[in-house]
Every structure is written in structure tokens, then in C-alpha cells.
Enzyme design. Structure first.
Site, PDB file in Angstrom:
ATOM      1  N   ALA A 184     -87.847  41.078  72.444  1.00  0.00           N
ATOM      2  CA  ALA A 184     -87.571  41.425  73.838  1.00  0.00           C
ATOM      3  C   ALA A 184     -86.518  42.527  73.900  1.00  0.00           C
ATOM      4  O   ALA A 184     -86.626  43.448  74.708  1.00  0.00           O
ATOM      5  CB  ALA A 184     -87.094  40.189  74.596  1.00  0.00           C
ATOM      6  N   MET A 222     -82.729  44.254  71.539  1.00  0.00           N
ATOM      7  CA  MET A 222     -81.789  44.204  70.422  1.00  0.00           C
ATOM      8  C   MET A 222     -80.467  44.770  70.883  1.00  0.00           C
ATOM      9  O   MET A 222     -80.416  45.832  71.488  1.00  0.00           O
ATOM     10  CB  MET A 222     -82.334  45.012  69.230  1.00  0.00           C
ATOM     11  CG  MET A 222     -81.375  45.096  68.061  1.00  0.00           C
ATOM     12  SD  MET A 222     -80.965  43.462  67.381  1.00  0.00           S
ATOM     13  CE  MET A 222     -79.385  43.821  66.612  1.00  0.00           C
ATOM     14  N   GLU A 223     -79.381  44.043  70.538  1.00  0.00           N
ATOM     15  CA  GLU A 223     -78.063  44.292  71.116  1.00  0.00           C
ATOM     16  C   GLU A 223     -77.247  45.363  70.421  1.00  0.00           C
ATOM     17  O   GLU A 223     -76.021  45.294  70.378  1.00  0.00           O
ATOM     18  CB  GLU A 223     -77.252  42.988  71.093  1.00  0.00           C
ATOM     19  CG  GLU A 223     -76.803  42.529  69.703  1.00  0.00           C
ATOM     20  CD  GLU A 223     -77.755  41.579  69.000  1.00  0.00           C
ATOM     21  OE1 GLU A 223     -77.346  40.930  68.032  1.00  0.00           O
ATOM     22  OE2 GLU A 223     -78.919  41.477  69.438  1.00  0.00           O
ATOM     23  N   ASN A 224     -77.877  46.382  69.837  1.00  0.00           N
ATOM     24  CA  ASN A 224     -77.109  47.407  69.134  1.00  0.00           C
ATOM     25  C   ASN A 224     -75.902  47.830  69.965  1.00  0.00           C
ATOM     26  O   ASN A 224     -76.013  48.115  71.161  1.00  0.00           O
ATOM     27  CB  ASN A 224     -77.984  48.625  68.854  1.00  0.00           C
ATOM     28  CG  ASN A 224     -79.285  48.254  68.188  1.00  0.00           C
ATOM     29  OD1 ASN A 224     -79.306  47.546  67.202  1.00  0.00           O
ATOM     30  ND2 ASN A 224     -80.385  48.720  68.754  1.00  0.00           N
ATOM     31  N   HIS A 244     -78.229  38.406  78.290  1.00  0.00           N
ATOM     32  CA  HIS A 244     -78.160  37.986  76.887  1.00  0.00           C
ATOM     33  C   HIS A 244     -77.650  39.120  76.005  1.00  0.00           C
ATOM     34  O   HIS A 244     -76.700  38.945  75.218  1.00  0.00           O
ATOM     35  CB  HIS A 244     -79.566  37.554  76.438  1.00  0.00           C
ATOM     36  CG  HIS A 244     -79.662  37.090  75.018  1.00  0.00           C
ATOM     37  ND1 HIS A 244     -79.849  35.776  74.683  1.00  0.00           N
ATOM     38  CD2 HIS A 244     -79.618  37.769  73.842  1.00  0.00           C
ATOM     39  CE1 HIS A 244     -79.901  35.656  73.362  1.00  0.00           C
ATOM     40  NE2 HIS A 244     -79.776  36.870  72.827  1.00  0.00           N
ATOM     41  N   GLU A 245     -78.273  40.293  76.125  1.00  0.00           N
ATOM     42  CA  GLU A 245     -77.892  41.410  75.242  1.00  0.00           C
ATOM     43  C   GLU A 245     -76.473  41.893  75.519  1.00  0.00           C
ATOM     44  O   GLU A 245     -75.763  42.300  74.599  1.00  0.00           O
ATOM     45  CB  GLU A 245     -78.891  42.559  75.389  1.00  0.00           C
ATOM     46  CG  GLU A 245     -80.328  42.196  75.065  1.00  0.00           C
ATOM     47  CD  GLU A 245     -80.502  41.472  73.736  1.00  0.00           C
ATOM     48  OE1 GLU A 245     -79.784  41.800  72.766  1.00  0.00           O
ATOM     49  OE2 GLU A 245     -81.353  40.567  73.664  1.00  0.00           O
ATOM     50  N   HIS A 280     -73.896  39.864  73.774  1.00  0.00           N
ATOM     51  CA  HIS A 280     -73.797  40.209  72.355  1.00  0.00           C
ATOM     52  C   HIS A 280     -72.799  41.337  72.089  1.00  0.00           C
ATOM     53  O   HIS A 280     -72.333  41.486  70.953  1.00  0.00           O
ATOM     54  CB  HIS A 280     -75.161  40.649  71.825  1.00  0.00           C
ATOM     55  CG  HIS A 280     -76.023  39.519  71.358  1.00  0.00           C
ATOM     56  ND1 HIS A 280     -75.564  38.492  70.576  1.00  0.00           N
ATOM     57  CD2 HIS A 280     -77.356  39.280  71.557  1.00  0.00           C
ATOM     58  CE1 HIS A 280     -76.563  37.666  70.310  1.00  0.00           C
ATOM     59  NE2 HIS A 280     -77.657  38.111  70.897  1.00  0.00           N
TER      60      HIS A 280
END
Length: 1038
Positions: free
Chosen positions: A418, A420-422, A454-455, A458
Site C-alpha cells: 500500500a 512505504m515510509e521512506n 500509518h506512514e 513511521h
């Protein structure tokens, strides 16, 4: 201009430069071209008289010079040849997937065709050369009776990276890239080996120097070791302790057509296909994009430069510092240096997207990048606006500022997850961030919201403070999943996400998985690289979140928040393990005068798999005394435990059991009892004859509660007379516990079905949602049974009254989704879904009418919040023309939210030919995106008309599916579970076991879980199906 600046602004790598690098590596100091000309070229002419006087001297000198030049040239040529041989020997064995790339990957734009593969003879020679070096090295270590450092699952600890300077050139016309990485290394223990990760790339040159100006440390040899995905540099002397060295590696690789590492994606704009390159490094794929120390503990700073065609733009974690434009239409972007960070959330992208921008109160620049047409439509505006608000929320909640000057949100068409928290560059698949309010439902808006929440969490839990190792991945994923609900409550306070929706979407869902004997602890040992992928599952995410919520509730939310603030402040820019969290939270409790050893309590929950079922029994001999016992809950008591040495009787938890006493008109305030033994007696005041007990108030604890039959009967009577005495969350909890206790054989099968008899009066969404989710697996166990219509009729009777009361929504195209009453609209949606799914005639007629109106008028007037229900019902009931119409709309729409539900609707057909056609089309990436193909197969498997088709398709196409998704964390696990979870016959169980015996590939854990699930399904049908049908027949005749 210093050396660093010169390196950043250097032209692209060329073969001539590689030869110069080879000469430098072999001891030649090297001279600039001008200096070399001065040393070796002819002197200016002088007078003849002067020449005559010195003729002999000059001739002798000239001969000496020529001889010296000849010797020097021979030495240089030999050294270059040595390096070429060394590079060939360094090349990875083909079988490992580490392939050489030809020079095309390094050529300037337009210079060549996409790279081909070397001849087979060259491949074999290269593989043999690498094996010889590897064998020699291993023999040396065997003589020492030690394992070579490159064969171990973790990198050796003698080096630590301090800083990476990474320069990339991306060639989007042939999907290759070249790179140069300079890693500043600190030596902790002397060694002549440098071992770091590198996978699926060709290493062209390696240099090690004590610093950037001093002479090099000679590289004796180097080689890949594919089994651990590392590259080994062997030096001719040991690196000295407490000194700093620079490791330079020049390499090239493909921009892969897959989902991990540095990969490519595409989209169509104005009939033209456009490409982009983007990274996905978590958990172990940075090594595919550059040689690095690819473990979370190795935090370093990064300075990235990306060279690309000027028609593209590049993005990375930090803002662009400078851009250098070249005359040939290329540009190099130099990004600011990052703070200390791990490799797995480093990121970059090369694309031709546009963006919109906003700024937080604290000055953080937030941009959303997406396809130009999506930006123009405003599809990213919702995500951009809530991101600004959420950064401000987290900064206030954690009392730790966001650490970077900017945050980019990148919406890509293809991505394995879904999002990615880069850090500073979060990547989202389009379906989870782009939203058009005019055609998006409340549930779609909620999905988008929660993924963003959510991201962003992070950026603190994961990026700022990173788990030491993957065994504690739940420290970041559990917190981010928990804060999905806390953060959404901040945006929409009336939605009660943390207190209510958390139960059905997290707690109830993960307890299904964790109730299997094949489950695993939330903190699980990770030994091999292959173990890393399997820790990313719903146990880490959802069980982690449920345990955090339980912890917050028994600590008190304000103390819990204070503890998190301390944890982030102490460990920012570093790594932390679970004991660091426990210690910080224990100290927070001490500050408010409470003494609880958090580690002692939580170790039992994080280091043991599964969860307990608490049983509360009345004591017939002593008034006001109850017996409380605990045991591990399992769905199939015959299933073999994962660890035979640890039987279910060995499990024990310290359980914060909240308990309350109720009667016909009210319920007492809750009290907490810490249950730490197998069985305990407790005195409960005011426990009268007609009183009932309720345990685990509002389901804040991670366990189930069972009662004696008398107490269950009192609760059922209470729900029938006045259900509002019991809170909404407790009603949802009772429903889920009862259905699952019955499924596992702890309760008679009729109890859960009797509980939902009061539903004609239930006006709250959450109990309906809990019942719908609990009925779903039961429905799938029965939907191919001869007597299925009896079960179907019983459910329709419970739904009919509320369906009539609520009716259908009107078309609200002009209304804001957020302005709608969330609870009311979600309740109506849930009831309509149950009515249509179980065959309510009016519901079917309404869906068919709405579909027919859309086809005849070509105007979609179907209410947004029920479109997916109407599409699916219409496809299942109506003829092939409707399927073709939905298929056409799927292809023509550009709205990602609409595309998703149209594709899922196609799986609802009763026509097996259409379902087979769709399954085959799902593997065509031009038709169905890679990440969506899994959903197609799973949804066909959920359709009783397609279950066997999906199961057959899965087995026939396993090699293709495993090759596509095998490395992508839990995508394979999701596919295996989705296709097998509702198989329930002896024949299907045999087919599954036979397939597992013959298949090739990984996913052993997922298949083991699948076997246990199907065995539990078969067992339930054998033991309880007839009992259930007998009760249903009796109930329907009264």
C-alpha cells in the site's frame, strides 16, 4: 573547489575513466592530461649550435626517456589487464541472479540498445572464476576452524559505515543505471576483509584508501557470495583499528521490471506510455541498488546525486541542494545530506510527475507528486491537506519535531505494498492516496486516510527510532498500525476509531490468525535472510497494535503518551529494542507512583505465540466468588503445536482482566483483576442471582472470554430486553467471542446465532460489522452445503427488519463524504451488503435496477457508498452483457478508486467461463496491475462458483506467481491464505498436501498455516455442521 565538489560534478562514467581508475588502484599516482603532456612531450626548439654541443648528451637522454616510457606503458597495460581479469573473476555466479551487464548500462544517452546478456561461454567462465576465489577463501577459513564472515547470516561487526556518497546515472531509455558509491568506514576490529551487501549488479571497480588523498590499500581480490547476498573485498593487509577508510565501488545494474530494489513502472497519458523509476528497499533490497551495509543497525548519513535526462525530475529523501545542467539535455541533482538513517528507508525516484504543495506551521514543506492528469483533477488534494494536519498532530503528541525540512508523497501506479515510509519521500500505490471526492465512498476515504496516518507515524517510529533488528519489526509496524486509529480520531473525532473500529478491523482479524497452532510470537527470532520476509505479517502489524492498545489502557493513556515521548527523545537518530521501550514505560509509571514491571508482563505477550481464553465460572458453593481460569485458545485442538516441547498447557500470561457486574437496568463500573495463574478464585461484590458478569470491558485486552452457559443465557436475555445497558464495544466483543468460541468447540453452535436475534433493534454500526465479519467465514464453510438455504434464511430474518428501516441511500454526488454521518452511512452499507449477499429479493431488484439505469443512460447514479455492492450483485445476477459493460468501464476509467471496485465486481460472476477468462487475464501486467492480480485470484476463490477454479489456477500457475511475488514480503502469504482459507473438503485437503509435496519455492510457513486452516475447516464440518443445521431447522419452525 575541494575534491568532494569535483567528484559531485564529474561527467558520467566512461570506459576510459574506468581504465584510469584501474591504473590508480594498482599504485600509479596518475597525472592530469596536461601534466602528462608536459612530462612526455617534446621541448620547444632551441638553436642548432646548442644542439650540436649537447648532441650526444641529448641522444643518450632521449634513449633513456624512451626506455622509461616503454617500461611504464607496459606496466600500465599489465595493470589494466590485471584489473579486467580481476573484475571478471569478481563477477557473480549466474545462478545467483547476480548478472554482469555490458557496457550499454554505462553509455551516455542514445549510445546503444538495451543491454543483452553475454555469451554462455563468458557466463560460465565468470561463474567458475568466482567459485575458485570463493573456494580458496573458504579453505583458508576452514584451516582456522572458523566460518568465513561472508557465510554468516549477519554482517561481521568489525566495520561501521559513517557516510555514503552515492552518485547515480539513470538511463530510462534502456532501463539501466550506473553508480559510484564512496563509503566512509570506521574500523572497530582489524581485518583484511570488507563484507557488505550487493545483489544483482555488476561491480566494475573497487578501491580502498585510508583517506581521499592518501595512497590506496591494495585490493588483493574480490568476489560475490550469492547465498548471503554479499560482496567481499579481500585486501593485502589488515585495516587498522580506530582509523577511517574510504571504500569506492563503481557498478551498474538494471532498473528492473519487478517490484523491489530500483524498479520501473509506467502509466499512459494522452495515449503515450510514460515510464518512471522508483525504489522499494525494505527490508533487504537496498543491496540491489547500491553496495551497502544493508542492516537496520548500520545507520549512516547519505549524500545522493542523481543524473538523468532533463525531461525527468528526480526525488530523494532530502531536498535538492543544487542542479547542474549539461549541454546534451542531461541534469545532475545533488541532494542535501541526510541525518543518520538506515538503508531500508533510503529512497529515490526518477519520473515526470507534477506536484502540489503545502507547508506546516513549523515550516515543513509537504508536496504530493503524481501523474499530471491526477494532479490537475485535484485527486491528491485530500491527502496533501491531511498530511499537513497529521505532521502537526504527531509533533504535538510526541513532543519531538519532524526531523527533515520536507516530506514528499509520491503516488505510483505499481508498488508491492500500500505504501512505504521512506524518510522524507513516502511512496504510495495510487489506490491508497489518490481520491476523487465525487466518486469515492466513505470506506475508500477511510482506507486512504489510515494508510497516510500509518506512514506518517513511521517518520517517528521506524525512521527516527529504528528497531535494532527485524525480530522487533512490530516496534515500528505495531505502533504505526495502532496510530492509524488514534490519528484518524484526531482528524474525525466523532468516528471513535480507537475505541470501536479497532476491534473489528484489527483485534478480531488478527485473533483468527493467532488462534492457529502454527502461529508465532510477535517477537520472533530471525536467523537467516530468508526469515526476514516472514516477520512482516499481520502478527507483527495487528497483534503488535493490539498489545500496544492493551498496554496503553492498563497504564493510562496520559502516562503511556509521556513514556512514548521519553522513548523517542532518548533514542532519536538511533536504534532501540523492545526492552528499551519496556524500561522507558516502567519509568513513566514510577513517576506517577505506580510500580509495574512492564517487561515482566509484556515478555509473556511478545515472546509467546497465541493468546489466552479466560473462562469465568460461578461458584455454586460460595456466594459472590467466581473461578477464573486461563488456557491457550486454539481453533483445532488436534493440530500439532509448532514447538512440541511446549504444549498448550505450558502457556501462561499475566492478564489485566477488567470485569463488571450488570443487571436488567445498569452495569457497574469496571474493576481490574490481574490473572497470573492457571486458575484463581476471586470475590465479586454485589453478585446477585439475576446478575450477569462481563469480562474484558470494551475489549481492551488481547484475549477471549468464555462464561458458563447460565451467564451466556443472562447476557442473551439482556440483549433482547435492553441491549443498550451493554456498551457498543462490549456488544461487538460478545458477538466475536461467541462465534469464534463456537467454531473452536468451546461453546454450543447455537449460542452465537441466538445472540444476534436482537439485531432488529441494533442501531449501531459496530455490532453489525462484528457480526458480518464473524458470519463471513461460517458462510464460506457452508456455502456449498446441500442445506445452505436454511442458514441463508436464518440470517435474512435477522437482517430484514433493519434493512426495511434504513432503506437505500440517495445519490450524494454533490455532498462532501466527510459531512455524511459516518456511523449511520456505514451501518446502512453493512445491512445492505448482508441483505444482498444472502439473497434479499428487494436488495437484488434494487441493484439490478441501478445497473440497468447506468447502462441505458450511461450516467452512473449509483450512490457512492454502495457502488461496490451494486456492481458485484449486478454482475452475479445479470447476463454476460453486464460483465462486459463493467469490463469496459474498468478499462476506460482513470479514477483509481473506481477502477478497484470495478475489477473486484468482475469476480462476482456466476459464469465459470468468465471467471476463468478473468483469472487468465490477471497475469497480464498490461491489463491488471501486478499488485491487483492477487486480489483478483483471491476474490474468485471467495466466490463459491469460482473457488475450485481459483484453486486449480493457483496450482497450475504457482511457478509464475512465486517468481512474481516470492520476494515481496507478505504478498505470497496473502495469496496462499486467500486461495486456501475456505477449502473445506477431504479431497481439497488431500490436493493441498499433495501440492505442497511437489511444489518448488519458499513460503513454507504460509503453506503450513494453510494446511492447519483447511484441517480445522474439515474438522468443524465433521463435528459441528449437523449440530448447527439441526438447531437452525428447529429455530425456523418456531
Amino acid at each position: 573547489m575541494d575534491l568532494e565538489e569535483k567528484r559531485e560534478k564529474r561527467p558520467p562514467v566512461t570506459p576510459m575513466m574506468i581504465e584510469e581508475e584501474a591504473a590508480l588502484r594498482n599504485g600509479s599516482r596518475g597525472l592530469p592530461p596536461g601534466s602528462w603532456a608536459e612530462a612526455a612531450g617534446p621541448r620547444p626548439r632551441t638553436t642548432e649550435r646548442h644542439i650540436a654541443v649537447h648532441k650526444r648528451l641529448v641522444l643518450g637522454f632521449a634513449v633513456s626517456i624512451l626506455a622509461l616510457l616503454a617500461v611504464t606503458m607496459i606496466a600500465v597495460l599489465l595493470s589494466v589487464r590485471f584489473e579486467e581479469c580481476s573484475a571478471a573473476a569478481d563477477g557473480p555466479p549466474r545462478a545467483s541472479g547476480n548478472g554482469s551487464l555490458p557496457g550499454a548500462a554505462r553509455q551516455p544517452p542514445g549510445a546503444g540498445q538495451p543491454p543483452g546478456r553475454p555469451e554462455h561461454e563468458e557466463e560460465e567462465k565468470e561463474a567458475r572464476g568466482g567459485e575458485v576465489v570463493e573456494e580458496e577463501e573458504e579453505e583458508e577459513w576452514q584451516r582456522r576452524r572458523e566460518l568465513p564472515p561472508w557465510t554468516r547470516p549477519r554482517l561481521p561487526r568489525h566495520l561501521r559505515p559513517l557516510h555514503y556518497n552515492l552518485m547515480l546515472s539513470a538511463f530510462m531509455e534502456n532501463f539501466t543505471f550506473s553508480g559510484e558509491v564512496n563509503v566512509q568506514l570506521e574500523v572497530l576490529n582489524a581485518s583484511r576483509y570488507i563484507v557488505l551487501h550487493a545483489h544483482r549488479m555488476h561491480i566494475e571497480a573497487v578501491r580502498v584508501a585510508e583517506d581521499k588523498l592518501a595512497g590506496g590499500v591494495r585490493v588483493d581480490r574480490s568476489f560475490f557470495y550469492p547465498q548471503t547476498q554479499v560482496f567481499v573485498v579481500v585486501l593485502n593487509r589488515s585495516l587498522e583499528v580506530q582509523k577511517s577508510y574510504n571504500l569506492k565501488i563503481i557498478y551498474n545494474a538494471l532498473i528492473e521490471n519487478e517490484l523491489l530494489g530500483f524498479f520501473r513502472s509506467s502509466y499512459v497519458l494522452h495515449g503515450e506510455r510514460r515510464f518512471l523509476g522508483v525504489t522499494q528497499f525494505s527490508p533487504t533490497h537496498a543491496r540491489k541498488a547500491f553496495p551497502c551495509f544493508d542492516e537496520p543497525i548500520y545507520k549512516a548519513t547519505f549524500k545522493i546525486s542523481i543524473r538523468h535526462q532533463a525531461t525527468y525530475l528526480s526525488l530523494s529523501n532530502m531536498p535538492v541542494e543544487t542542479s547542474v545542467f549539461e549541454e546534451d539535455g542531461w541534469v545532475t541533482d545533488h541532494f542535501s545530506q541526510t541525518p543518520l538513517m538506515s538503508t531500508y528507508y533510503l529512497a529515490w525516484a526518477v519520473c515526470n510527475f507534477t506536484y502540489r504543495e503545502t507547508v506546516t506551521k513549523s515550516g515543513v514543506v509537504v508536496r504530493l507528486y503524481a501523474r499530471p492528469d491526477a494532479i490537475r483533477r485535484g485527486s491528491g488534494d485530500y491527502a496533501l491537506n491531511i498530511t499537513r494536519r497529521l505532521i502537526e498532530f504527531y509533533e504535538d503528541y510526541f513532543k519531538v519535531p519532524y526531523s527533515l525540512p520536507k516530506l514528499d508523497l509520491l503516488a505510483v501506479p505499481k508498488h508491492p505494498y500500500a505504501a512505504m515510509e521512506n524518510w522524507g519521500l513516502s511512496v504510495f500505490v495510487e489506490q491508497r492516496i489518490l481520491l476523487d471526492p465525487s466518486i469515492s465512498s466513505i470506506s475508500y476515504l477511510l482506507d486512504v486516510t489510515m494508510v497516510i496516518v500509518h506512514e506518517l507515524c513511521h517518520q517517528w517510529f521506524g525512521d527516527l527510532v529504528t528497531p535494532v533488528w527485524w525480530e522487533d519489526v512490530w516496534l515500528k509496524e505495531g505502533f504505526a498500525h495502532y496510530f492509524e486509529f488514534v490519528g484518524t480520531d484526531y482528524l474525525y473525532p466523532g468516528w471513535n476509531m480507537e475505541k470501536q473500529r479497532f476491534l473489528t478491523d484489527v483485534l478480531h482479524e488478527v485473533m483468527l490468525l493467532d488462534g492457529l497452532a502454527s502461529s508465532h510470537p510477535v517477537s520472533q527470532e530471525v536467523q537467516q535472510a530468508t526469515d526476514i520476509d516472514r516477520v512482516f505479517d499481520w502478527i507483527a502489524y495487528k497483534k503488535g497494535a493490539a498489545l500496544i492498545r492493551m498496554l496503553a489502557n492498563f497504564m493510562g493513556h496520559s502516562v503511556f503518551q509521556m513514556g512514548l515521548q521519553d522513548y523517542l527523545t532518548i533514542h532519536k537518530y538511533g536504534n532501540a529494542a523492545r526492552n528499551d521501550l519496556w524500561n522507558t514505560l516502567s519509568k513513566a509509571l514510577k513517576r506517577v507512583g505506580k510500580s509495574v514491571n512492564i517487561q515482566q508482563v509484556m515478555d509473556q505477550w511478545t515472546l509467546q505465540m497465541g493468546y489466552p481464553v479466560i473462562t469465568i465460572l460461578g461458584n455454586e458453593t460460595t456466594d459472590n466468588v467466581i473461578v477464573i481460569s486461563q488456557e491457550r485458545f486454539v481453533y483445532d485442538i488436534d493440530a500439532k503445536p509448532k514447538d512440541p516441547a511446549l504444549g498448550d498447557s505450558s502457556y501462561l500470561w499475566q492478564i489485566p482482566l477488567t470485569i463488571a457486574v450488570g443487571n436488567t437496568s445498569h452495569i457497574s463500573s469496571e474493576a481490574i483483576i490481574w490473572v497470573s495463574n492457571k486458575s484463581e478464585h476471586h470475590r465479586i461484590p454485589a453478585l446477585e442471582e439475576a446478575s450477569w458478569l462481563l469480562g474484558n470491558i470494551n475489549q481492551t485486552g488481547y484475549f477471549r472470554v468464555n462464561y458458563d452457559i447460565r451467564n451466556w443465557r443472562l447476557i442473551i436475555n439482556q440483549l433482547t430486553r435492553n441491549h443498550e445497558v451493554i456498551s457498543v464495544s462490549n456488544r461487538a466483543g460478545l458477538i466475536d467471542d461467541a462465534f469464534n468460541l463456537a467454531r473452536a468447540g468451546y461453546l454450543p453452535q447455537n449460542i452465537p446465532l441466538e445472540i444476534i436475534r436482537y439485531f432488529s433493534e441494533e442501531k449501531d454500526f459496530l455490532p453489525w460489522h462484528a457480526a458480518s465479519r464473524a458470519l463471513y467465514p461460517l458462510d464460506k464453510l457452508l456455502d456449498r452445503a446441500e442445506n445452505y438455504n436454511i442458514f441463508n434464511e436464518y440470517i435474512l430474518r435477522q437482517v430484514a427488519s433493519m434493512y426495511l428501516k434504513l432503506g437505500w441511500p440517495t445519490n450524494n454526488l454533490n455532498k462532501s463524504l466527510v459531512q455524511a454521518s459516518y456511523q449511520h452511512e456505514e451501518l446502512r452499507r453493512e445491512v445492505i451488503m448482508l441483505a444482498c449477499s444472502f439473497g434479499n429479493k428487494h436488495c437484488h431488484q434494487q441493484a439490478a435496477t441501478l445497473i440497468s439505469d447506468w447502462i441505458s443512460s450511461n450516467r452512473n447514479r449509483i450512490p457512492l457508498n454502495v457502488r461496490d455492492i451494486v456492481y458485484c450483485t449486478g454482475v452475479s445476477l445479470m447476463d454476460e452483457d453486464v460483465w462486459e459493460f463493467i469490463w469496459m468501464k474498468f478499462h476506460s476509467t482513470t479514477a483509481v478508486s473506481e477502477k478497484k471496485i470495478l475489477l473486484e465486481a468482475l469476480t462476482c460472476s456466476d459464469d465459470r467461463n468468465l471467471l476463468n477468462r478473468l483469472l487468465n487475464l490477471s497475469l497480464n501486467s498490461e491489463v491488471v496491475l501486478d499488485q491487483d492480480a492477487i486480489d483478483v485470484i483471491i476474490h474468485v476463490a471467495r466466490n463459491p462458483h469460482g473457488r475450485d477454479l481459483a484453486w486449480k489456477f493457483f496450482r497450475e500457475k504457482w511457478k509464475i506467481l512465486n517468481a512474481r511475488y516470492g520476494e515481496a514480503l507478505f504478498m505470497n502469504s496473502k495469496l496462499i491464505s486467500g486461495v486456501t482459507e475456505f477449502l473445506n473438503t477431504e479431497e481439497e485437503l488431500r490436493e493441498l498436501k499433495n501440492f505442497i509435496k511437489s511444489y518448488e519455492g519458499g513460503a513454507a510457513v504460509s503453506f503450513s498455516r494453510a494446511v492447519e486452516t483447511v484441517e480445522a475447516n474439515v474438522r468443524w464440518k465433521k463435528l459441528y455442521k449437523e449440530e448447527l443445521f439441526q438447531w437452525l431447522r428447529k429455530s425456523l419452525t418456531h
